[in-house]
Scaffold this motif. Structure first.
Motif, short mmCIF file in Angstrom:
data_model
loop_
_atom_site.label_atom_id
_atom_site.label_comp_id
_atom_site.label_asym_id
_atom_site.label_seq_id
_atom_site.Cartn_x
_atom_site.Cartn_y
_atom_site.Cartn_z
N ALA A 66 0.83 -1.21 0.00
CA ALA A 66 0.00 0.00 0.00
C ALA A 66 0.86 1.25 0.00
CB ALA A 66 -0.93 -0.01 1.21
N SER A 67 1.94 1.24 0.79
CA SER A 67 2.82 2.39 0.84
C SER A 67 3.48 2.63 -0.52
CB SER A 67 3.89 2.17 1.91
OG SER A 67 4.83 3.22 1.91
N GLY A 68 3.97 1.56 -1.14
CA GLY A 68 4.61 1.70 -2.44
C GLY A 68 3.65 2.20 -3.50
N TYR A 69 2.43 1.63 -3.56
CA TYR A 69 1.47 2.06 -4.57
C TYR A 69 1.02 3.50 -4.34
CZ TYR A 69 1.14 -2.84 -6.02
OH TYR A 69 1.42 -4.09 -6.49
N ALA A 70 0.92 3.89 -3.06
CA ALA A 70 0.52 5.27 -2.76
C ALA A 70 1.59 6.25 -3.23
CB ALA A 70 0.27 5.42 -1.26
N LEU A 71 2.87 5.91 -2.99
CA LEU A 71 3.95 6.78 -3.44
C LEU A 71 4.01 6.82 -4.97
CD1 LEU A 71 6.74 5.84 -0.86
CD2 LEU A 71 5.36 7.93 -0.92
N LEU A 83 6.11 14.29 -11.15
CA LEU A 83 7.51 14.36 -10.74
C LEU A 83 8.38 13.61 -11.76
CD1 LEU A 83 7.05 13.59 -6.93
CD2 LEU A 83 7.22 15.82 -8.04
N SER A 84 9.65 13.86 -11.72
CA SER A 84 10.59 13.16 -12.58
C SER A 84 11.87 12.92 -11.80
CB SER A 84 10.88 13.96 -13.84
OG SER A 84 11.45 15.23 -13.50
N ILE A 85 12.65 11.97 -12.24
CA ILE A 85 13.91 11.66 -11.54
C ILE A 85 15.10 12.02 -12.41
CG2 ILE A 85 12.95 9.86 -10.07
CD1 ILE A 85 14.02 7.78 -12.04
N THR A 86 16.19 12.32 -11.74
CA THR A 86 17.45 12.68 -12.39
C THR A 86 18.50 11.63 -12.06
OG1 THR A 86 18.23 13.94 -10.48
CG2 THR A 86 16.86 15.11 -12.09
N ASP A 87 19.67 11.80 -12.65
CA ASP A 87 20.78 10.90 -12.32
C ASP A 87 21.13 10.98 -10.84
OD1 ASP A 87 20.96 9.98 -14.90
OD2 ASP A 87 22.57 11.37 -15.49
N ASP A 88 21.01 12.18 -10.27
CA ASP A 88 21.27 12.34 -8.83
C ASP A 88 20.27 11.54 -8.00
OD1 ASP A 88 23.44 13.97 -9.29
OD2 ASP A 88 22.33 15.84 -8.98
N ASP A 89 19.01 11.51 -8.45
CA ASP A 89 17.99 10.73 -7.73
C ASP A 89 18.32 9.24 -7.79
OD1 ASP A 89 16.44 12.99 -7.08
OD2 ASP A 89 15.49 12.96 -9.06
N LEU A 90 18.78 8.78 -8.96
CA LEU A 90 19.17 7.37 -9.09
C LEU A 90 20.34 7.05 -8.17
CD1 LEU A 90 18.91 6.90 -12.95
CD2 LEU A 90 17.41 5.88 -11.23
N MET A 91 21.29 7.97 -8.08
CA MET A 91 22.44 7.75 -7.20
C MET A 91 22.00 7.75 -5.73
SD MET A 91 25.59 7.03 -7.60
CE MET A 91 26.08 7.71 -9.18
N SER A 92 21.03 8.60 -5.39
CA SER A 92 20.50 8.62 -4.04
C SER A 92 19.79 7.31 -3.72
CB SER A 92 19.54 9.81 -3.87
OG SER A 92 18.98 9.83 -2.58
N GLU A 138 11.91 6.79 -7.80
CA GLU A 138 10.63 7.48 -7.94
C GLU A 138 9.88 7.53 -6.61
OE1 GLU A 138 8.60 5.44 -11.06
OE2 GLU A 138 9.88 6.26 -12.66
N ARG A 139 9.86 6.42 -5.92
CA ARG A 139 9.16 6.40 -4.63
C ARG A 139 9.87 7.26 -3.61
NH1 ARG A 139 7.26 -0.03 -4.25
NH2 ARG A 139 5.55 0.19 -5.76
N GLN A 140 11.17 7.26 -3.63
CA GLN A 140 11.93 8.13 -2.73
C GLN A 140 11.64 9.60 -3.03
OE1 GLN A 140 16.03 6.81 -1.79
NE2 GLN A 140 16.67 8.86 -2.35
N LYS A 141 11.56 9.93 -4.32
CA LYS A 141 11.27 11.32 -4.73
C LYS A 141 9.88 11.72 -4.25
CE LYS A 141 12.64 14.88 -7.41
NZ LYS A 141 13.38 14.83 -8.65
N ALA A 201 8.32 17.60 2.12
CA ALA A 201 8.61 19.00 1.80
C ALA A 201 7.36 19.85 1.76
CB ALA A 201 9.35 19.09 0.47
N HIS A 202 6.20 19.24 1.45
CA HIS A 202 4.96 20.01 1.31
C HIS A 202 3.99 19.74 2.46
CE1 HIS A 202 6.69 20.18 -2.69
NE2 HIS A 202 5.92 21.22 -2.93
N ALA A 203 4.48 19.14 3.53
CA ALA A 203 3.64 18.86 4.69
C ALA A 203 3.70 20.01 5.68
CB ALA A 203 4.09 17.57 5.37
#
Length: 462
Positions: free
Chosen positions: A354-359, A368-377, A408-411, A418-420
């Motif tokens: 449920a957590s994964g599907y919600a994210l 949202l989109s991911i970058t190379d930095d996000d992949l490294m993170s 993607e889920r981490q992002k 950040a928006h809470a």
């Protein structure tokens, strides 16, 4: 690898793939490496895992033994080629054998990861402890540092050596008539009870006075029965006392010359502690956001997806039991028994799904989109010491789609935080009040400190 894709009427996707000979060889090598690691086989320099398995385990047809695992290792490459993320790993199907140096045709029936939308993407409300560094904690850290730089000096006391004492001793140690230079010394500080030597050594020293000399035989742990024992002759040269340096500018100059005095050292310690607490607070925020998102999830998860997740968690539990030296029955008993363990496994499977599907829903909804930095993170989550290596291993194993999913889920999780709206909780508030505030996503008036909401738009996933 050549891969064709066909959507089936029942919603599944059929992949027909042909792995090139080099890809087949690579999969067999990966499978052999995994088997070698599992069996504790360590290849010598310049030798492959397959060669080491043959030499150390006597297995002649390594490719044949790991062929089934190699077939499964080809599946992720086909998924990655079509940029598909499965709900669970599909089984590789083929009517032909897998042979090194030959192309290999196989098929996969993929259950695509389901797509869900959330009813509510409004900002979350998180309750987090205020970051405060107690001066007592800084004082304690400084005291530990001073203690680590303590020295031992001659003591004016005169009494028999006790189990908590320190003394300067000489030691002549021989085995089979030959001197043991690593143990022998003309004068060295020895602190009783620190485990510097086996307990039997301390037993011999107890009661000796300054000037006393004593000879005895010592057996070290791990010595075989037939090995020569160690002959020791010890003389107590002086009693000693521990001298802890004063925490002042001179202490800093002696041991931390890059610092400008004791105040600078105290400030550095406080900054380090604050940074650690801020990291803990952020991790707590991510956990709360993910949990609240999963509570907003209302979709139905297919039984086959549940079963696949339960099977994965069960495999992890078996590995954990093995690492702890337990039978699986003992492990289940340590978790409250078979019934409670099964219930816990079921709840954990649903929570993770449920957590994964919600994210996933948040990531899509907010575009949202991911970058190379996000992949490294994301790779750093797998291996903090070598994220680049972890990323490379994932991609070389055809797991690029899995790494992208993690990113993607981490992002999305970071976006939620950040928006809470953040409500600060006094860390010294009663535990029950803190837990209630966190469960409600808000703070209690008695338990909350002055709060500065971290603004924004946000989203949640219930």
């Amino acid at each position: 690898m050549k891969v064709t894709e066909k959507k089936l009427a029942d919603g599944h996707i059929r992949l027909e793939a042909v792995a090139a000979s080099a890809e087949v060889s690579h999969a067999l090598d990966l499978a052999a490496q995994a088997f070698a690691q599992q069996m504790g086989v360590r290849p010598q320099a310049g030798k492959t895992a397959a060669q080491a398995i043959t030499e150390q385990l006597g297995v002649k047809d390594v490719d044949g033994m790991v062929g089934a695992q190699a077939m499964e290792l080809l599946a992720p490459f086909a998924l990655d080629k079509r940029n598909l993320v499965p709900a669970f790993p599909p089984k590789t199907e083929s009517s032909e054998p897998l042979r090194r140096g030959k192309p290999f045709s196989f098929s996969l029936t993929v259950t695509p990861k389901p797509v869900y939308e959330l009813e509510d993407y409004s900002p979350l409300s998180l309750a987090l402890p205020v970051v405060e560094v107690p001066q007592e904690a800084v004082d304690q850290q400084l005291a530990q540092m001073a203690d680590s730089y303590a020295s031992y000096v001659a003591s004016d006391e005169t009494h028999p050596l006790g189990r908590n004492d320190a003394a300067k001793i000489s030691l002549a140690a021989t085995r089979g008539g030959e001197e043991m230079k690593g143990l022998s010394t003309e004068g060295r500080t020895y602190v009783m009870g620190l485990g510097m030597m086996p307990p039997a050594f301390d037993d011999e020293l107890v009661g000796m006075n300054v000037g006393d000399e004593k000879s005895f035989t010592l057996t070290l742990p791990g010595m075989d029965e037939g090995q020569d024992k160690i002959e020791c002759t010890v003389k107590v040269l002086e009693l000693q006392r521990k001298e802890i340096p004063a925490l002042d500018d001179q202490f800093v100059a002696n041991f931390f010359p890059m610092m400008k005095g004791i105040d600078a050292l105290r400030g550095a310690i406080e900054d380090s502690m604050r940074m650690q607490l801020e990291q803990q607070r952020h991790q707590m925020a991510l956990q709360q956001a993910s949990q609240q998102a999963s509570m907003r999830f209302k979709g139905r998860i297919a039984d086959e997806v549940y079963e696949a997740m339960r099977s994965t968690l069960m495999q992890q539990a078996h590995m954990q039991a093995s690492q702890q030296g337990m039978s699986f029955e003992q492990f289940m008993e340590s978790q409250g028994g078979e019934q409670q363990f099964g219930m816990m496994l079921m709840l954990q499977a649903r929570q993770m799904l449920a957590s994964g599907y919600a994210l996933d829903a948040v990531f899509r909804h907010e575009k949202l989109s991911i970058t190379d930095d996000d992949l490294m993170s994301a790779a750093a989550q797998l291996n903090p010491q070598d994220p680049a290596g972890a990323k490379r291993q994932m991609e070389e194993a055809g797991q690029g789609f899995a790494l992208r999913e993690i990113a993607e889920r981490q992002k999305a999780n970071e976006y939620l935080v950040a928006h809470a709206t953040i409500k600060d909780i006094n860390p010294s508030a009663p535990v029950a009040e803190v837990e209630q505030a966190q469960a409600e996503g808000g703070s209690l008036e008695d338990a909350s400190a002055e709060s500065a909401p971290v603004s924004g738009e946000g989203e949640k996933a219930e």
